[in-house]
Motif scaffolding. Sequence first.
Motif, PDB file in Angstrom:
ATOM      1  N   SER A 115      -5.897 -23.103  -0.178  1.00 17.36           N
ATOM      2  CA  SER A 115      -6.631 -24.010   0.267  1.00 17.36           C
ATOM      3  C   SER A 115      -7.255 -25.265  -0.463  1.00 17.36           C
ATOM      4  CB  SER A 115      -8.169 -23.145   0.803  1.00 17.36           C
ATOM      5  OG  SER A 115      -8.523 -22.412  -0.196  1.00 17.36           O
ATOM      6  N   MET A 116      -6.839 -25.083  -1.633  1.00 14.72           N
ATOM      7  CA  MET A 116      -6.826 -26.180  -2.787  1.00 14.72           C
ATOM      8  C   MET A 116      -8.255 -25.946  -3.542  1.00 14.72           C
ATOM      9  SD  MET A 116      -4.136 -27.548  -2.800  1.00 14.72           S
ATOM     10  CE  MET A 116      -4.602 -28.582  -4.363  1.00 14.72           C
ATOM     11  N   GLN A 117      -8.717 -24.754  -3.721  1.00 18.53           N
ATOM     12  CA  GLN A 117      -9.826 -24.467  -4.314  1.00 18.53           C
ATOM     13  C   GLN A 117      -9.281 -24.015  -5.999  1.00 18.53           C
ATOM     14  OE1 GLN A 117     -12.962 -24.337  -3.288  1.00 18.53           O
ATOM     15  NE2 GLN A 117     -12.101 -25.607  -1.463  1.00 18.53           N
ATOM     16  N   LEU A 118     -10.029 -24.334  -7.011  1.00 24.95           N
ATOM     17  CA  LEU A 118      -9.467 -24.320  -8.428  1.00 24.95           C
ATOM     18  C   LEU A 118      -9.508 -22.574  -8.457  1.00 24.95           C
ATOM     19  CD1 LEU A 118      -8.411 -25.201 -11.059  1.00 24.95           C
ATOM     20  CD2 LEU A 118     -10.680 -25.612 -11.812  1.00 24.95           C
ATOM     21  N   VAL A 119      -8.701 -21.867  -8.889  1.00 31.25           N
ATOM     22  CA  VAL A 119      -8.345 -20.591  -9.083  1.00 31.25           C
ATOM     23  C   VAL A 119      -8.515 -20.243 -10.741  1.00 31.25           C
ATOM     24  CG1 VAL A 119      -6.892 -18.545  -8.961  1.00 31.25           C
ATOM     25  CG2 VAL A 119      -6.963 -20.008  -7.180  1.00 31.25           C
ATOM     26  N   SER A 120      -7.868 -20.941 -11.492  1.00 28.25           N
ATOM     27  CA  SER A 120      -7.874 -20.873 -13.025  1.00 28.25           C
ATOM     28  C   SER A 120      -7.082 -22.194 -13.571  1.00 28.25           C
ATOM     29  CB  SER A 120      -6.847 -19.448 -13.066  1.00 28.25           C
ATOM     30  OG  SER A 120      -5.661 -19.507 -12.509  1.00 28.25           O
ATOM     31  N   GLN A 121      -7.436 -21.965 -14.833  1.00 28.65           N
ATOM     32  CA  GLN A 121      -6.876 -23.058 -15.624  1.00 28.65           C
ATOM     33  C   GLN A 121      -6.573 -22.652 -17.243  1.00 28.65           C
ATOM     34  OE1 GLN A 121      -9.072 -26.686 -16.300  1.00 28.65           O
ATOM     35  NE2 GLN A 121     -11.068 -25.614 -15.536  1.00 28.65           N
ATOM     36  N   VAL A 122      -5.846 -23.133 -17.896  1.00 25.70           N
ATOM     37  CA  VAL A 122      -5.666 -22.992 -19.239  1.00 25.70           C
ATOM     38  C   VAL A 122      -5.006 -24.255 -19.790  1.00 25.70           C
ATOM     39  CG1 VAL A 122      -3.318 -21.857 -19.094  1.00 25.70           C
ATOM     40  CG2 VAL A 122      -4.855 -21.292 -21.064  1.00 25.70           C
ATOM     41  N   ASP A 123      -5.462 -24.423 -21.383  1.00 18.92           N
ATOM     42  CA  ASP A 123      -5.091 -25.512 -21.860  1.00 18.92           C
ATOM     43  C   ASP A 123      -4.079 -25.280 -23.213  1.00 18.92           C
ATOM     44  OD1 ASP A 123      -7.209 -25.102 -23.533  1.00 18.92           O
ATOM     45  OD2 ASP A 123      -8.077 -26.877 -23.114  1.00 18.92           O
ATOM     46  N   THR A 124      -3.832 -26.064 -23.892  1.00 18.35           N
ATOM     47  CA  THR A 124      -3.212 -26.063 -25.395  1.00 18.35           C
ATOM     48  C   THR A 124      -3.909 -25.287 -26.074  1.00 18.35           C
ATOM     49  OG1 THR A 124      -1.694 -28.053 -25.020  1.00 18.35           O
ATOM     50  CG2 THR A 124      -2.234 -27.219 -27.239  1.00 18.35           C
ATOM     51  N   PHE A 125      -5.512 -25.485 -26.179  1.00 18.94           N
ATOM     52  CA  PHE A 125      -6.209 -24.928 -27.026  1.00 18.94           C
ATOM     53  C   PHE A 125      -6.650 -23.411 -27.012  1.00 18.94           C
ATOM     54  CE2 PHE A 125     -10.425 -23.303 -28.237  1.00 18.94           C
ATOM     55  CZ  PHE A 125     -10.505 -23.138 -29.436  1.00 18.94           C
ATOM     56  N   GLY A 126      -6.617 -23.083 -25.437  1.00 20.44           N
ATOM     57  CA  GLY A 126      -6.604 -21.801 -24.970  1.00 20.44           C
ATOM     58  C   GLY A 126      -5.396 -20.846 -25.248  1.00 20.44           C
ATOM     59  N   LEU A 127      -4.471 -21.556 -25.137  1.00 21.58           N
ATOM     60  CA  LEU A 127      -2.787 -20.794 -25.434  1.00 21.58           C
ATOM     61  C   LEU A 127      -2.862 -20.411 -26.799  1.00 21.58           C
ATOM     62  CD1 LEU A 127      -0.464 -22.512 -22.874  1.00 21.58           C
ATOM     63  CD2 LEU A 127      -1.504 -19.910 -22.724  1.00 21.58           C
ATOM     64  N   SER A 128      -3.385 -21.454 -27.661  1.00 18.54           N
ATOM     65  CA  SER A 128      -3.131 -21.241 -29.240  1.00 18.54           C
ATOM     66  C   SER A 128      -4.061 -19.840 -29.485  1.00 18.54           C
ATOM     67  CB  SER A 128      -4.079 -22.461 -29.837  1.00 18.54           C
ATOM     68  OG  SER A 128      -5.298 -22.610 -29.679  1.00 18.54           O
ATOM     69  N   LEU A 129      -4.935 -19.572 -28.753  1.00 18.52           N
ATOM     70  CA  LEU A 129      -5.684 -18.161 -29.178  1.00 18.52           C
ATOM     71  C   LEU A 129      -4.579 -17.076 -29.041  1.00 18.52           C
ATOM     72  CD1 LEU A 129      -8.925 -18.931 -27.341  1.00 18.52           C
ATOM     73  CD2 LEU A 129      -8.416 -19.261 -29.820  1.00 18.52           C
ATOM     74  N   TYR A 130      -3.570 -17.290 -28.361  1.00 23.08           N
ATOM     75  CA  TYR A 130      -2.550 -15.991 -28.134  1.00 23.08           C
ATOM     76  C   TYR A 130      -1.286 -16.282 -28.979  1.00 23.08           C
ATOM     77  CZ  TYR A 130      -5.327 -14.932 -24.040  1.00 23.08           C
ATOM     78  OH  TYR A 130      -6.594 -14.635 -23.230  1.00 23.08           O
ATOM     79  N   PHE A 131      -0.987 -17.718 -29.237  1.00 19.33           N
ATOM     80  CA  PHE A 131       0.519 -17.987 -29.939  1.00 19.33           C
ATOM     81  C   PHE A 131      -0.068 -18.680 -31.643  1.00 19.33           C
ATOM     82  CE2 PHE A 131       1.416 -17.648 -25.557  1.00 19.33           C
ATOM     83  CZ  PHE A 131       2.412 -16.657 -25.558  1.00 19.33           C
ATOM     84  N   PRO A 132       0.516 -18.487 -32.469  1.00 26.63           N
ATOM     85  CA  PRO A 132       0.316 -19.162 -33.730  1.00 26.63           C
ATOM     86  C   PRO A 132       0.790 -20.616 -33.841  1.00 26.63           C
ATOM     87  CG  PRO A 132       2.297 -17.634 -33.942  1.00 26.63           C
ATOM     88  CD  PRO A 132       1.835 -17.347 -32.414  1.00 26.63           C
ATOM     89  N   SER A 133       1.574 -20.946 -33.062  1.00 23.16           N
ATOM     90  CA  SER A 133       1.878 -22.342 -33.046  1.00 23.16           C
ATOM     91  C   SER A 133       1.477 -23.005 -31.686  1.00 23.16           C
ATOM     92  CB  SER A 133       3.451 -22.354 -33.176  1.00 23.16           C
ATOM     93  OG  SER A 133       4.054 -21.579 -31.916  1.00 23.16           O
ATOM     94  N   LYS A 134       1.514 -24.072 -31.638  1.00 22.16           N
ATOM     95  CA  LYS A 134       0.920 -25.103 -30.493  1.00 22.16           C
ATOM     96  C   LYS A 134       1.963 -24.929 -29.474  1.00 22.16           C
ATOM     97  CE  LYS A 134      -0.006 -29.798 -29.066  1.00 22.16           C
ATOM     98  NZ  LYS A 134       0.259 -31.346 -29.567  1.00 22.16           N
ATOM     99  N   ILE A 135       1.347 -24.921 -27.933  1.00 21.72           N
ATOM    100  CA  ILE A 135       2.166 -24.875 -27.034  1.00 21.72           C
ATOM    101  C   ILE A 135       1.983 -26.090 -26.228  1.00 21.72           C
ATOM    102  CG2 ILE A 135       2.579 -23.669 -24.737  1.00 21.72           C
ATOM    103  CD1 ILE A 135       2.816 -21.725 -27.450  1.00 21.72           C
ATOM    104  N   THR A 136       3.084 -26.822 -26.062  1.00 26.44           N
ATOM    105  CA  THR A 136       2.998 -27.956 -25.197  1.00 26.44           C
ATOM    106  C   THR A 136       3.924 -27.869 -23.919  1.00 26.44           C
ATOM    107  OG1 THR A 136       3.014 -29.207 -27.381  1.00 26.44           O
ATOM    108  CG2 THR A 136       3.623 -30.440 -25.388  1.00 26.44           C
ATOM    109  N   ALA A 137       3.370 -27.696 -22.852  1.00 25.74           N
ATOM    110  CA  ALA A 137       3.913 -27.409 -21.522  1.00 25.74           C
ATOM    111  C   ALA A 137       4.500 -28.646 -21.155  1.00 25.74           C
ATOM    112  CB  ALA A 137       2.803 -26.818 -20.544  1.00 25.74           C
ATOM    113  N   SER A 138       5.992 -28.648 -20.636  1.00 25.23           N
ATOM    114  CA  SER A 138       6.271 -29.855 -20.189  1.00 25.23           C
ATOM    115  C   SER A 138       7.000 -29.576 -18.597  1.00 25.23           C
ATOM    116  CB  SER A 138       7.789 -29.944 -20.921  1.00 25.23           C
ATOM    117  OG  SER A 138       8.432 -28.792 -20.962  1.00 25.23           O
TER     118      SER A 138
END
Length: 395
Positions: free
Chosen positions: A300-323
């Motif tokens: 129904s096009m309601q925002l459920v969740s989101q995550v960005d590069t900074f948020g993923l950097s808390l889990y991984f030691p290197s930068k994540i660039t989603a393509s």
Amino acid sequence: MGAEASGSRPELQELMREAEISLLECKVCFERFGHRQQRRPRNLSCGHVVCLACVAALAHPRTLALECPFCRRACRGCDTSDCLPVLHLIELLGSALRQSPAAHRAAPSAPGALTCHHAFGGWGTLVNPTGLALCPKTGRVVVVHDGKRRVKIFDSGGGCAHQFGEKGDAAQDIRYPVDVTVTNDCHVVVTDAGDRSIKVFDFFGQIKLVIGGQFSLPWGVETTPQNGIVVTDAEAGSLHLLDVDFAEGVLRRTERLQAHLCNPRGVAVSWLTGAVAVLEHPLALGSGVCSTRVKVFSSSMQLVSQVDTFGLSLYFPSKITASAVTFDHQGHVIVADTSGPAILCLGKPEEFPVPKPMVTHGLSHPVALTFTKENSLLVLDTASHSIKVYKVDWG
């Protein structure tokens, strides 16, 4: 001592597998380098390495001029030389390589891991591919790329079954394809950034509809379970739903689902829940650095969740660039990462983020991905101009 040797065997196997994929395989034809004449690794003048057979195939028959398939620099076939480091590595690892199976069939690091079972395409067959889709009825793989014919269709074995979409300026031509999807009734839909339009073809390449003048820069495109088409407009920052009569070639209705998105590109639809994932590329103010953000909306096009590069950097030691982004058959969000490069599972939207690496080696620059009905993962790697097929190997 025996326990140490036994414990180190999986690590050694993994190292051998990584060396074979990354160093000992020609990235144009995907054949293993060797001492045989046609498979000898040859240095191009630009520094890249390909096998002698590919040098001969790429070189002009009279002038011997060729263009490097990776950096596009002009080279000459007669100016190549043996790549001694690769030849020495083959000698050092020769016995181990003969004892081990091919790289893509080596034992995975853990039971249930995704392993590359085969790849197809390669330079010449594909040129700088940008988009990937599956035909839901036939299972054939559709790719858009920068070749003379922009749309290429592969059969299940990786052979080229058909191609169409001439490079040109006519309405039915494709100037600069960005993404592709295949509808439930086997129509091929391409976003063309060249003339900022969406073009619909039947599966044999006959033009059915051109939708122009409605988008600033159409980018990502995906089919919904109801056979609608969702399209991102990167320049306008919006997401649209198109209702098309494909048989008649008529656009019935256009609906704007979201506005105020930040440079949206990739888009995916979950056939399990109807959720929509959008991949944004916001530009950090004042820094000139582009990050990425994955937003997931409900049906129904309601925002459920989101995550960005900074948020993923808390889990991984290197930068994540989603393509690229897609959903698996269980509704998990899967992204391609060009910084790793890697393929990552972010978990289900309501649990965001629960990141877990799925593929961490064997990729160069993944730009698109999708799952088959048999749950194989197809990854479009634009740097190697190929489609790589990953399957779960329970070992």
